[in-house]
Design an enzyme around this catalytic site. Structure first.
Site: not given
Ligand SMILES: [Zn+2]
Length: 426
Positions: A81
């Site tokens: 992320t």
């Molecule tokens: Zn993510």
């Protein structure tokens, strides 16, 4: 003493006059009638490229039909992320912007992890990249982030004009309403670049796996927030005047609990420094002593032999297509789990029973299950257009083009994505 500044002033005026009609001319929003259409960058964390086909995202399907749909977008390695969100706003591979993992060690700065608020908001971690909001502000555009990794940090001493510390309790609707409120500001304060971030699809994917009814429910809920956004934009007469990019940072793969490589059962770990575990495990020698280095070399040699459910490399031997391993924050030894597997230890597995994700990402960024969503919609974009898959580093030069600001040095390629724009907008 007065002439020198006047000469400088004249030069600046000349430079500005010369570039007034150039699309990259510095302008102030309040002064510029030719202000670019606002650009709204939306991330739906872990929205895999094929989720739209499940039929729970009618608003996204509508945006695809009336805008541009990429077959998929390839994340950068590692497909995690923080590294990928920072890639999207800098155009740099993680090895180049320095957010090389969600968990990192730096010789000077210490330890970085997602839960470490102090580290996440320390601009020094992010300083190798220049986020698009910094460049936009330098060129007179206001910016606003309704959550984005990096936006909480004082990178080169700057935040976006408007930003929020991450708080998962802020509902999707509240996030949408904040973006609409920013767009309601008077022209002089109104942002030209905005972000919006949704995390429910990622949470459901980790907890229940990508094929679960809970992911489908999260897709439905997130689409309802997108519908609220579209409705709010239409009420303001903005829907056809704002450029929107809706994308994800990575996909999601099933990761059954039984698929664990117990790395401590393969090599003794106590004499190594463990930097990260999970999908991309990382290790360093415990110290610079000859004993520790020799021990590390022996462990590394053993792990670099073919393994059943993972692959390990010294950072200097990572396959070139990953563009990974030159950054000093990348640990010396890396072990990447095969898709559907995790790297862990006997102790960790025992102490985290019931709290281990059965959906994961972070794998080989070329794997089909790691590919991400990409949709674009707005006055600059073609209608009902399908484009081929492309790497996410290309989003940055596309966005600087849309905002009419110069791109700083980056790994992306504007020419590879300009076909998604109307010919008059290229
Ligand atoms: Zn993510």
């Amino acid at each position: 003493m007065k002439w020198l500044p006047r000469v400088l002033l004249c030069s600046l005026v000349t430079i500005c006059a010369g570039c007034a009609t150039h699309p990259t001319a510095p302008t102030h929003p309040a002064e510029s009638p030719a202000r670019p259409a606002p650009l709204l960058l939306i991330s739906i964390d872990a929205y895999r490229y094929d989720y739209v086909e499940r039929g729970f995202s009618p608003t996204l399907a509508m945006l695809e039909k009336s805008g541009v749909q990429a077959a998929s977008m390839q994340p950068s390695f590692p497909s995690l992320t923080f590294p990928n969100h920072y890639t999207i706003v800098t155009g740099l591979r993680p090895d180049h912007h320095g957010i090389v993992n969600n968990t990192m060690l730096d010789a000077t700065l210490g330890k970085f992890s997602l839960g470490n608020r102090q580290a996440v908001s320390d601009g020094h971690w992010w300083a190798a990249g220049t986020p698009i909001w910094e460049t936009a502000e330098q060129h007179g555009l206001r910016t606003a982030t309704m959550f984005w990794p990096g936006s909480e940090a004082d990178i080169h001493g700057h935040h976006p004009d408007y930003w929020k510390p991450f708080d998962e309790k802020v509902t999707a609707d509240q996030r949408v309403d904040q973006v609409l409120a920013w767009l309601d500001l008077p022209p002089a304060q109104r942002p030209a670049f905005l972000t919006l971030y949704f995390d429910a699809v990622d949470h459901a994917g980790h907890t229940y796996g990508p094929d679960s009814p809970q992911v489908n429910a999260a897709l439905r809920d997130t689409d309802a927030a997108m519908a609220r956004l579209v409705q709010g934009l239409k009420q303001r007469g903005l829907f056809d005047r704002i450029n929107m990019i809706v994308l994800a940072d990575h996909g999601m793969a099933n990761n059954p609990l039984s698929n664990s490589v117990m790395i401590d059962q393969l090599v003794p770990l106590d004499q190594l420094q463990t930097v990260s575990m999970g999908i991309l495990a990382g290790f360093n020698p415990k110290s610079d002593s000859t004993v520790d280095r020799n021990h590390f070399a022996a462990v590394e040699h053993q792990l670099e032999q073919p393994q059943q459910h993972m692959q390990c490399w010294d950072k200097t031997r990572v396959p070139p297509r990953f563009v990974y391993g030159n950054n000093p924050r990348v640990p010396q030894l890396l072990c990447l789990a095969n898709v559907g597997w995790r790297v862990t230890t006997t102790d960790y597995a025992a102490s985290h029973q019931g709290h281990i994700s059965i959906g994961e990402h972070g794998y080989d960024n070329a794997d089909p299950l790691m590919q991400a969503l990409f949709i674009a919609h707005g006055p600059a974009f073609r209608v009902d257009a399908k484009v081929n898959a492309f790497p996410n580093v290309d989003v940055y030069p596309l966005m600087t083009h849309l905002l009419g600001i110069p791109a700083v040095a980056n790994d992306g390629d504007y020419d590879a994505v300009k076909d998604m724009l109307k010919p008059s907008e290229r």
